[in-house]
Write an enzyme that holds these catalytic residues in place. Sequence first.
Site, PDB file in Angstrom:
ATOM      1  N   LEU A  40       6.500   2.957   1.499  1.00  0.00           N
ATOM      2  CA  LEU A  40       7.504   1.964   1.494  1.00  0.00           C
ATOM      3  C   LEU A  40       8.656   2.239   2.577  1.00  0.00           C
ATOM      4  O   LEU A  40       9.200   3.391   2.815  1.00  0.00           O
ATOM      5  CB  LEU A  40       8.212   1.836   0.270  1.00  0.00           C
ATOM      6  CG  LEU A  40       7.199   1.469  -0.901  1.00  0.00           C
ATOM      7  CD1 LEU A  40       7.723   1.067  -2.290  1.00  0.00           C
ATOM      8  CD2 LEU A  40       6.186   0.119  -0.690  1.00  0.00           C
ATOM      9  N   HIS A  41       9.195   1.083   3.216  1.00  0.00           N
ATOM     10  CA  HIS A  41      10.332   1.219   4.235  1.00  0.00           C
ATOM     11  C   HIS A  41      10.987  -0.144   3.863  1.00  0.00           C
ATOM     12  O   HIS A  41      10.902  -0.831   3.047  1.00  0.00           O
ATOM     13  CB  HIS A  41       9.776   1.263   5.591  1.00  0.00           C
ATOM     14  CG  HIS A  41       8.718   0.190   6.084  1.00  0.00           C
ATOM     15  ND1 HIS A  41       9.101  -1.067   6.070  1.00  0.00           N
ATOM     16  CD2 HIS A  41       7.432   0.153   6.096  1.00  0.00           C
ATOM     17  CE1 HIS A  41       8.098  -1.823   6.258  1.00  0.00           C
ATOM     18  NE2 HIS A  41       6.898  -0.773   6.448  1.00  0.00           N
ATOM     19  N   LYS A  81       5.129  -9.677   9.412  1.00  0.00           N
ATOM     20  CA  LYS A  81       4.486  -8.599  10.229  1.00  0.00           C
ATOM     21  C   LYS A  81       2.916  -8.639  10.285  1.00  0.00           C
ATOM     22  O   LYS A  81       2.427  -8.710  11.300  1.00  0.00           O
ATOM     23  CB  LYS A  81       4.957  -7.194   9.481  1.00  0.00           C
ATOM     24  CG  LYS A  81       4.222  -5.973  10.068  1.00  0.00           C
ATOM     25  CD  LYS A  81       4.896  -5.586  11.301  1.00  0.00           C
ATOM     26  CE  LYS A  81       3.968  -4.410  12.114  1.00  0.00           C
ATOM     27  NZ  LYS A  81       3.128  -3.813  11.367  1.00  0.00           N
ATOM     28  N   GLN A 134     -10.448  -2.623   2.580  1.00  0.00           N
ATOM     29  CA  GLN A 134      -9.839  -3.237   3.617  1.00  0.00           C
ATOM     30  C   GLN A 134      -9.791  -2.264   4.928  1.00  0.00           C
ATOM     31  O   GLN A 134      -9.305  -2.703   6.052  1.00  0.00           O
ATOM     32  CB  GLN A 134      -8.406  -3.846   3.578  1.00  0.00           C
ATOM     33  CG  GLN A 134      -7.394  -2.945   3.179  1.00  0.00           C
ATOM     34  CD  GLN A 134      -6.142  -3.733   2.657  1.00  0.00           C
ATOM     35  OE1 GLN A 134      -6.024  -4.015   1.678  1.00  0.00           O
ATOM     36  NE2 GLN A 134      -5.075  -3.617   3.682  1.00  0.00           N
ATOM     37  N   HIS A 137       9.658  -3.389   3.243  1.00  0.00           N
ATOM     38  CA  HIS A 137       9.102  -3.742   1.887  1.00  0.00           C
ATOM     39  C   HIS A 137      10.358  -4.034   0.849  1.00  0.00           C
ATOM     40  O   HIS A 137      10.306  -4.782   0.071  1.00  0.00           O
ATOM     41  CB  HIS A 137       8.488  -2.460   1.270  1.00  0.00           C
ATOM     42  CG  HIS A 137       7.194  -2.124   2.027  1.00  0.00           C
ATOM     43  ND1 HIS A 137       7.175  -1.086   2.867  1.00  0.00           N
ATOM     44  CD2 HIS A 137       6.056  -2.806   2.112  1.00  0.00           C
ATOM     45  CE1 HIS A 137       6.045  -0.673   3.189  1.00  0.00           C
ATOM     46  NE2 HIS A 137       5.391  -1.971   2.704  1.00  0.00           N
ATOM     47  N   MET A 163       0.958  -1.192  -0.236  1.00  0.00           N
ATOM     48  CA  MET A 163      -0.021  -0.041  -0.085  1.00  0.00           C
ATOM     49  C   MET A 163       0.830   1.235   0.008  1.00  0.00           C
ATOM     50  O   MET A 163       0.480   2.419   0.435  1.00  0.00           O
ATOM     51  CB  MET A 163      -0.956  -0.004   1.054  1.00  0.00           C
ATOM     52  CG  MET A 163      -1.946  -1.105   1.180  1.00  0.00           C
ATOM     53  SD  MET A 163      -3.434  -0.956   1.972  1.00  0.00           S
ATOM     54  CE  MET A 163      -2.868  -0.746   3.715  1.00  0.00           C
ATOM     55  N   SER A 220       4.604   1.187   8.039  1.00  0.00           N
ATOM     56  CA  SER A 220       4.212   2.415   7.287  1.00  0.00           C
ATOM     57  C   SER A 220       3.431   3.253   8.409  1.00  0.00           C
ATOM     58  O   SER A 220       3.431   4.537   8.444  1.00  0.00           O
ATOM     59  CB  SER A 220       3.065   2.252   5.945  1.00  0.00           C
ATOM     60  OG  SER A 220       3.756   1.391   5.087  1.00  0.00           O
TER      61      SER A 220
HETATM   62  O1  PAF Z   1      -0.265  -5.851   3.600  1.00  0.00           O
HETATM   63  C1  PAF Z   1      -0.725  -4.878   2.746  1.00  0.00           C
HETATM   64  O2  PAF Z   1       0.190  -3.837   2.687  1.00  0.00           O
HETATM   65  C2  PAF Z   1      -2.044  -5.290   2.153  1.00  0.00           C
HETATM   66  O3  PAF Z   1      -3.119  -5.784   3.281  1.00  0.00           O
HETATM   67  C3  PAF Z   1      -2.036  -5.638   0.866  1.00  0.00           C
HETATM   68  C4  PAF Z   1      -1.524  -7.115   0.844  1.00  0.00           C
HETATM   69  C5  PAF Z   1      -1.190  -4.796  -0.065  1.00  0.00           C
HETATM   70  C6  PAF Z   1      -3.539  -5.660   0.401  1.00  0.00           C
HETATM   71  O4  PAF Z   1      -3.987  -4.536   0.271  1.00  0.00           O
END
Ligand code: PAF
Length: 262
Positions: free
Chosen positions: A31-32, A147, A59, A35, A28, A184
């Site tokens: 980034l760090h 995580k 979500q 990722h 999403m 994040s």
């Molecule tokens: O873990 C995440 O960042 C999110 O839940 C994902 C897997 C990208 C789905 O939106």
Amino acid sequence: MKILYNLEELEIAKNEYKQKSIAFVPTMGALHAGHLSLIDRANSVAENVIVSIFVNPLQFGPNEDFSKYPRDIDRDINLLKSKKVDYLFCPNFTKDELLKIKQISAEPELANILCGKFRKGHFDGVVTIVNYFFELIEPDYAIFGEKDYQQLKIIEAMVNNLSLNIKILAAPILREASGLAMSSRNVYLNQSSRLKADEIYKNLSSISEEIRSREEIQGIINSYKEKFINSGFELDYLEYHWSRIFIAARIDGVRLIDNMPA
Ligand code: PAF
């Protein structure tokens, strides 16, 4: 790195990469280093790596941080350029568009515990977008961080239930020098709440050690629940599943999760 903003651009890319093995890293954004470690893992298994950046409205609950979730695509693109990433997919689907795709339900047994109790519908939103991206991208591998261990379990179950031909790979949690799990959402922490957040790792490490030596899990957990609450944490849960200890706790309004083997 080619940046793909929509389905048409993804289709063209797919024609380029269809003969190659593909590892997919869904994110999403914001980034760090955690990722980036998923991207390293992706590069170790496949010829081409695709990262997605998409803050998935499905979500987030109505009172959650969807609108203020950290977004900085230019910074993210620069970070991705420091790694071998072949494609970045960053679509801008609206919630209305996403309500028209195939909606998937997360395995109830896995989704009704831990975070699922506190974030109703969250994991349905996760599996719906992940399955959609799997259908669109058709990767051979997809990489998820430990995580979000419950998410990892739920995605493994989804792949199993839908008989998808995608190998799910887990990558270990990356931590700050203090032990704080990289997230994040750590950008929401001010200096004093960050110091307090460091207690999560310290306490989880002690719990893990005690569980390994004493094995009276519930008693140990209860005493640490009290400890967290006394030092000002609002605790959603501190629970033991899958031979790991899991926590979700709020510090100064910021909700953090962590887990480790125990
Ligand atoms: O873990 C995440 O960042 C999110 O839940 C994902 C897997 C990208 C789905 O939106």
